[in-house]
Design an enzyme around this catalytic site. Structure first.
Site, PDB file in Angstrom:
ATOM      1  CG  HIS A  25      -2.109   1.101   0.571  1.00 26.84           C
ATOM      2  ND1 HIS A  25      -1.939   2.061   0.056  1.00 26.84           N
ATOM      3  CD2 HIS A  25      -3.220   0.694   2.124  1.00 26.84           C
ATOM      4  CE1 HIS A  25      -3.287   2.493   0.847  1.00 26.84           C
ATOM      5  NE2 HIS A  25      -3.712   2.132   1.464  1.00 26.84           N
ATOM      6  CG  ASN A  46      -5.764   9.480   4.865  1.00 28.64           C
ATOM      7  OD1 ASN A  46      -6.587  10.098   5.792  1.00 28.64           O
ATOM      8  ND2 ASN A  46      -5.624   8.350   4.596  1.00 28.64           N
TER       9      ASN A  46
END
Length: 372
Positions: A181, A241
């Site tokens: 990721h 984010n």
């Protein structure tokens, strides 16, 4: 013409279709352990005739330091490895294929989730404007992330080793491979982007320096389990984010060139804003995804090209016609365990219950009906 429902070879994996279940955080792993409920959840979506040709698990922490959300699973110790075997056994019993997404959240965490209540870590001591999920009496609550501390360069080899060990553990738990990721504003993405990386050492400043940590992680994982069982997820322009970069096009084309020689199984691209508008852009011009793919292919990259964000059947068919190899579907797979069959039949599709996305029990997790 390539269709969603035909088989394909993706690195070392032979897939029955080009339909991929994207990673979906569900916050149902108390103690960081996989459990029987999770095994049932993945089993429901594993039959390649009705569900996914490939499942990518929910994001899974490579270390305690890498955790940032309540009740998400991990893969750094023997107990976690053993707990995941019930999931891989369930998926394989249905004839499915499954890879684990490896995760370090970096600054997107809270002190209550960190070892000994310490501050989260990040490339630089720059707090994110973002939220994480804590569970109070079993119910999800969104709270501000905590301010991070900057990682010392001497700490980075240890985190690279955490990724390598996590990949080895995933294979030991029965997974067919892993996905690193490197998207959505988490640790690797934080190193990549100018908005979160203000370092002046070998890991900051120039694009090649900011991409160094990603390259070291990928080299370690590939050396451990082989490129044919390794994928990577990137999100070039997402604001998720608090991710930002002034010049994402040259940054991610450099990343693509670096990844090309590694022999990866696939490259997973989130187009636009994660879970939001596909047209979202950062930088001076709309992002050129075709140029990104060209940078990868022209430098020898042979991995499958996976695309993601807001796909339905017509858009999927269009993208396959334009050269994509795999289409990832996220939230549609939550409400429709047999999404593959529903796509083939043209529906109908269940409606997602957003109130049950994070935390809780079987409701909104195991009780969505199938066509049968």
């Amino acid at each position: 013409m390539t269709t969603l429902f035909e088989p394909c070879q993706v690195g070392a994996l032979s897939l029955a279709s080009r339909i991929v279940m994207a990673p979906l955080t569900r916050n149902r792993a108390p103690g960081g352990l996989a459990n029987a409920r999770m095994a049932s959840y993945y089993r429901q979506r594993a039959n390649p005739a009705t569900g996914a040709g490939l499942i990518i698990t929910e994001a899974t922490g490579i270390s305690h330091q890498g955790q940032g959300y309540a009740d998400v699973p991990g893969i750094w110790n023997a107990e976690q490895v053993a707990s995941w075997k019930q999931v891989t056994d369930a998926v394989h019993a249905e004839g499915g294929k499954i890879v684990m997404q490896l995760w370090h959240v970096g600054r997107i965490s809270h002190t209550s989730l960190q070892p000994n209540g310490q501050a989260p870590v990040a490339p630089s001591a720059v707090a994110a404007k973002g939220k994480t999920v804590l569970l109070v009496d079993g119910k999800a609550q969104f709270v501000d992330v905590s301010a991070p501390r900057a990682l010392d360069a001497a700490e980075l080899p240890g985190i690279v080793e955490d990724y390598r060990r996590a990949a080895a553990n995933a294979v030991a738990a029965g997974f067919d491979g892993v996905e690193v990721h490197a998207a959505n504003g988490y640790l690797i993405d934080q190193f990549l982007r100018s908005g979160s990386n203000q370092r002046s050492d070998a890991y900051g400043g120039a694009i090649e320096n900011r991409a160094r940590f990603l390259q070291e992680v990928m080299q370690a994982v590939v050396a451990e389990i082989g490129g044919g069982r390794t994928g990577i997820r990137l999100s070039p322009v997402t604001p998720a984010n608090d991710a930002s970069d002034d010049l994402p096009q040259p940054l991610f084309e450099q990343v693509a060139r670096q990844l090309a020689p590694l022999g990866l199984a696939y490259v997973h691209i989130i187009e636009g804003s994660t879970g939001g508008p596909r047209e979202h852009q950062q930088g001076p011009a709309p992002f050129d995804y075709a140029a990104l793919k060209t940078a990868y292919r022209q430098n020898g990259g042979q991995g499958a090209w996976m695309v993601n964000n807001g796909y339905d059947l017509p858009l999927a068919e269009q993208s396959l016609g334009e050269g994509a190899d795999l289409i990832a579907f996220g939230r549609p797979f939550i409400a429709n365990p047999d999404l593959g069959a529903r796509l083939q039949k043209g529906g109908p599709f269940n409606t997602l219950d957003r109130a049950t996305l994070y935390g809780g029990g079987d409701a909104g997790y195991l009780d969505y009906p199938t066509l049968g």
